[in-house]
Motif scaffolding. Structure first.
Motif, PDB file in Angstrom:
ATOM      1  N   GLY A  48       0.692  -1.217  -0.153  1.00 12.55           N
ATOM      2  CA  GLY A  48       0.398  -0.383   0.182  1.00 12.55           C
ATOM      3  C   GLY A  48       0.661   1.335   0.143  1.00 12.55           C
ATOM      4  O   GLY A  48       2.093   1.010  -0.148  1.00 12.55           O
ATOM      5  N   ARG A  49       0.085   2.324  -0.376  1.00  8.27           N
ATOM      6  CA  ARG A  49       0.632   3.371  -0.036  1.00  8.27           C
ATOM      7  C   ARG A  49       0.415   4.332   1.033  1.00  8.27           C
ATOM      8  O   ARG A  49       1.196   5.582   1.283  1.00  8.27           O
ATOM      9  N   ARG A  50      -0.027   4.227   2.391  1.00  6.14           N
ATOM     10  CA  ARG A  50      -0.070   4.524   3.826  1.00  6.14           C
ATOM     11  C   ARG A  50       1.788   4.428   4.523  1.00  6.14           C
ATOM     12  O   ARG A  50       2.352   4.072   4.066  1.00  6.14           O
ATOM     13  N   ARG A  51       1.610   6.187   4.992  1.00  7.32           N
ATOM     14  CA  ARG A  51       2.836   5.971   5.807  1.00  7.32           C
ATOM     15  C   ARG A  51       2.505   7.104   7.466  1.00  7.32           C
ATOM     16  O   ARG A  51       0.774   7.741   7.349  1.00  7.32           O
ATOM     17  N   PRO A  52       3.032   6.954   7.656  1.00  2.18           N
ATOM     18  CA  PRO A  52       2.443   7.727   8.688  1.00  2.18           C
ATOM     19  C   PRO A  52       2.400   9.422   8.858  1.00  2.18           C
ATOM     20  O   PRO A  52       3.373   9.579   7.842  1.00  2.18           O
ATOM     21  N   GLY A  53       1.496  10.224   9.561  1.00  2.00           N
ATOM     22  CA  GLY A  53       1.458  11.875   9.326  1.00  2.00           C
ATOM     23  C   GLY A  53       0.191  11.592  10.000  1.00  2.00           C
ATOM     24  O   GLY A  53      -0.249  11.448  10.705  1.00  2.00           O
ATOM     25  N   THR A  54       0.246  13.425   8.895  1.00  2.00           N
ATOM     26  CA  THR A  54      -0.686  14.046  10.191  1.00  2.00           C
ATOM     27  C   THR A  54      -2.627  13.077   9.334  1.00  2.00           C
ATOM     28  O   THR A  54      -2.753  13.064   8.286  1.00  2.00           O
ATOM     29  N   GLY A  55      -3.577  13.295  10.645  1.00  2.00           N
ATOM     30  CA  GLY A  55      -4.212  12.506   9.579  1.00  2.00           C
ATOM     31  C   GLY A  55      -5.490  12.535  10.750  1.00  2.00           C
ATOM     32  O   GLY A  55      -5.622  12.463  11.870  1.00  2.00           O
ATOM     33  N   GLU A  56      -6.826  11.133  10.442  1.00  2.00           N
ATOM     34  CA  GLU A  56      -8.006  10.958  11.289  1.00  2.00           C
ATOM     35  C   GLU A  56      -8.202  10.095  11.574  1.00  2.00           C
ATOM     36  O   GLU A  56      -8.317   9.357  12.690  1.00  2.00           O
ATOM     37  N   ASN A  57      -7.409   9.133  10.586  1.00  2.00           N
ATOM     38  CA  ASN A  57      -7.818   7.431  10.939  1.00  2.00           C
ATOM     39  C   ASN A  57      -6.633   7.259  11.659  1.00  2.00           C
ATOM     40  O   ASN A  57      -4.965   7.156  11.486  1.00  2.00           O
ATOM     41  N   PHE A  58      -7.187   5.985  12.429  1.00  2.00           N
ATOM     42  CA  PHE A  58      -6.043   5.096  13.033  1.00  2.00           C
ATOM     43  C   PHE A  58      -4.969   4.776  11.890  1.00  2.00           C
ATOM     44  O   PHE A  58      -5.711   3.792  11.226  1.00  2.00           O
ATOM     45  N   TRP A  59      -3.657   4.616  12.175  1.00  2.59           N
ATOM     46  CA  TRP A  59      -2.816   3.569  11.432  1.00  2.59           C
ATOM     47  C   TRP A  59      -2.229   2.375  11.991  1.00  2.59           C
ATOM     48  O   TRP A  59      -2.437   0.775  12.351  1.00  2.59           O
ATOM     49  N   GLN A  60      -1.101   2.260  12.900  1.00  3.50           N
ATOM     50  CA  GLN A  60      -0.805   1.245  13.994  1.00  3.50           C
ATOM     51  C   GLN A  60       0.251   2.217  15.199  1.00  3.50           C
ATOM     52  O   GLN A  60       0.273   3.333  15.764  1.00  3.50           O
ATOM     53  N   TYR A  61       0.405   1.185  16.186  1.00  2.00           N
ATOM     54  CA  TYR A  61       0.709   1.763  17.429  1.00  2.00           C
ATOM     55  C   TYR A  61       2.507   1.755  17.727  1.00  2.00           C
ATOM     56  O   TYR A  61       2.735   0.310  16.373  1.00  2.00           O
ATOM     57  N   ARG A  62       2.412   2.567  18.013  1.00  2.00           N
ATOM     58  CA  ARG A  62       4.390   1.974  17.660  1.00  2.00           C
ATOM     59  C   ARG A  62       5.076   1.972  19.545  1.00  2.00           C
ATOM     60  O   ARG A  62       4.206   3.111  20.451  1.00  2.00           O
ATOM     61  N   ARG A  63       6.666   1.584  19.215  1.00  2.00           N
ATOM     62  CA  ARG A  63       7.270   2.088  21.100  1.00  2.00           C
ATOM     63  C   ARG A  63       7.022   3.578  21.041  1.00  2.00           C
ATOM     64  O   ARG A  63       7.442   3.903  19.941  1.00  2.00           O
ATOM     65  N   SER A  78      -1.217   1.331  26.303  1.00  2.00           N
ATOM     66  CA  SER A  78       0.202   1.243  27.141  1.00  2.00           C
ATOM     67  C   SER A  78      -0.030   0.053  28.699  1.00  2.00           C
ATOM     68  O   SER A  78       0.974  -0.753  28.658  1.00  2.00           O
ATOM     69  N   ALA A  79      -0.751  -0.123  28.804  1.00  2.00           N
ATOM     70  CA  ALA A  79      -1.534  -0.373  30.317  1.00  2.00           C
ATOM     71  C   ALA A  79      -1.364  -1.820  29.696  1.00  2.00           C
ATOM     72  O   ALA A  79      -1.469  -2.359  31.005  1.00  2.00           O
ATOM     73  N   ARG A  80      -2.111  -2.497  29.273  1.00  2.00           N
ATOM     74  CA  ARG A  80      -1.641  -3.456  28.905  1.00  2.00           C
ATOM     75  C   ARG A  80      -0.779  -4.368  28.048  1.00  2.00           C
ATOM     76  O   ARG A  80       0.227  -5.536  27.812  1.00  2.00           O
ATOM     77  N   ASP A  81       0.692  -3.576  28.315  1.00  2.00           N
ATOM     78  CA  ASP A  81       1.871  -4.605  27.968  1.00  2.00           C
ATOM     79  C   ASP A  81       2.908  -3.294  29.345  1.00  2.00           C
ATOM     80  O   ASP A  81       2.740  -2.515  30.294  1.00  2.00           O
ATOM     81  N   ASP A  82       4.462  -3.336  28.737  1.00  5.07           N
ATOM     82  CA  ASP A  82       5.362  -3.335  30.028  1.00  5.07           C
ATOM     83  C   ASP A  82       5.627  -2.327  29.055  1.00  5.07           C
ATOM     84  O   ASP A  82       6.625  -1.884  29.520  1.00  5.07           O
ATOM     85  N   HIS A  83       5.629  -1.572  28.159  1.00  3.88           N
ATOM     86  CA  HIS A  83       5.901  -0.494  27.128  1.00  3.88           C
ATOM     87  C   HIS A  83       5.018   0.153  27.101  1.00  3.88           C
ATOM     88  O   HIS A  83       3.834  -0.242  27.301  1.00  3.88           O
ATOM     89  N   LEU A  84       5.274   1.404  26.889  1.00  2.00           N
ATOM     90  CA  LEU A  84       4.918   3.040  26.546  1.00  2.00           C
ATOM     91  C   LEU A  84       4.901   2.588  25.148  1.00  2.00           C
ATOM     92  O   LEU A  84       5.912   2.310  24.175  1.00  2.00           O
ATOM     93  N   TYR A  85       3.249   3.196  24.738  1.00  2.00           N
ATOM     94  CA  TYR A  85       3.075   3.271  22.762  1.00  2.00           C
ATOM     95  C   TYR A  85       2.384   4.622  22.615  1.00  2.00           C
ATOM     96  O   TYR A  85       1.924   5.376  23.330  1.00  2.00           O
ATOM     97  N   VAL A  86       2.966   4.543  21.422  1.00  2.00           N
ATOM     98  CA  VAL A  86       2.097   5.770  20.374  1.00  2.00           C
ATOM     99  C   VAL A  86       1.448   5.884  19.436  1.00  2.00           C
ATOM    100  O   VAL A  86       1.234   4.233  18.864  1.00  2.00           O
ATOM    101  N   ARG A  87       0.418   6.229  19.457  1.00  2.00           N
ATOM    102  CA  ARG A  87      -1.012   6.142  18.360  1.00  2.00           C
ATOM    103  C   ARG A  87      -0.725   6.624  17.383  1.00  2.00           C
ATOM    104  O   ARG A  87      -0.883   8.258  17.649  1.00  2.00           O
TER     105      ARG A  87
END
Length: 314
Positions: A48-63, A78-87
């Motif tokens: 696909g041609r998707r990549r992170p950036g500004t928008g309204e639709n959720f794409w992925q979680y990352r560390r 983040s509460a479900r794991d031992d790491h912090l995540y960014v949406r």
């Protein structure tokens, strides 16, 4: 007598246009089905041609990375794991992809039992549009179809093409948005300066593009020998040659000069230039085009080298 000759020439052109439209109309359902089949066969291998950036639709979680603002942390995830995540949200492409298939009489040429160049251009145009719309893009056809993200984009393009019938040998001169992307599918056998000038005009707004020269193998190798009568697909001129093989060296030299000018123009403008032969699978070209579109390596201003699809692995 002159008026009669002009009238006869006009009538011949009208008859040829009607015949071409009839042939296209009869073959359109088959071309649409072939385009959907090819699009479906390659879609699973695309990222696909998707990549992170500004928008309204959720794409992925990352560390979460050290140094980032704490406000970016998604505490529920983040509460479900031992790491912090960014949406991360999905980057929204705000540009249009213009796809132009050459519908001029020269595109009806085919040697042996190969697919006519026009049919191959339409199959690629339909299949590419199908993939792009499914990826969230808008697709339009210059002078024929306004940009649309409709799931029926293939049917709408087919209807527009049938309504147009034949068309000019060069894409229309229009001013695409600087954020737009163009895909030009044709044989580009018009005079070299005319082709290069049109590409420069389309790139003048800053739009990025890809020139795909679709050719029949005989147009590259010039396999003719002996006494041959050549008939122009446009204009009705004909030329009978006694020893066609003697023309091969000059033909190959002129072809190389023409190609070099097109390639150099595209490279200077940061556009892609691809040669595709109709004896190669359409899926190869579709994959190559999709890989080049929207990628950082093909961003405006980058140099994209020529790719000869006939040399690609099967």
């Amino acid at each position: 007598m002159k008026d009669h000759a002009v009238a006869a020439e006009i009538q011949t052109s009208v008859d040829q246009a009607k015949e071409a439209s009839s042939v296209l109309s009869a073959s359109m359902p088959r071309l649409v089905l072939e385009a959907r089949r090819i699009a479906a066969s390659v879609q699973h291998g695309l990222h696909g041609r998707r990549r992170p950036g500004t928008g309204e639709n959720f794409w992925q979680y990352r560390r979460f990375l050290d140094g980032e603002p704490a406000a970016r942390v998604d505490w529920r995830r983040s509460a479900r794991d031992d790491h912090l995540y960014v949406r991360e949200r999905e980057w929204e492409a705000a540009h249009t992809v213009w796809v132009w298939p050459n519908l001029s009489p020269s595109m009806t040429y085919a040697s042996a039992r190969l697919q006519p160049k026009r049919d191959r251009a339409l199959v690629i145009a339909f299949a590419l549009a199908d993939l792009l719309v499914k990826g969230g893009e808008r697709v339009g056809v210059p002078d024929l179809l306004r940009p649309s993200a409709s799931r029926r984009i293939v049917e709408r393009m087919a209807e527009a093409v049938l309504h147009a019938g034949t068309g000019p040998a060069l894409p229309p001169a229009f001013g695409p948005s600087p954020l737009a992307e163009l895909v030009l599918l044709g044989d580009f056998w018009s005079p070299t300066q005319a082709v290069c000038s049109r590409i420069e005009q389309l790139a003048g707004s800053g739009a990025h593009g890809h020139v795909v020269q679709i050719v029949d193998p005989s147009e590259e190798t010039f396999p003719f020998s002996g006494r041959i009568a050549f008939h122009a697909s446009e204009g009705g001129e004909s030329l009978t040659v006694g020893r066609a093989e003697a023309w091969r060296p000059d033909y190959e030299a002129r072809l190389a000069v023409h190609r070099a000018a097109l390639r150099d123009t595209c490279l200077r403008l940061g556009w892609g230039f691809v040669i595709h032969r109709t004896d190669r699978p359409a899926s190869e070209l579709l994959l190559a085009l999709h890989a080049r579109m929207g990628a950082g390596a093909n961003a405006p201003g980058s140099a994209v080298s020529e790719s000869r699809q006939e040399d690609a692995p099967a």
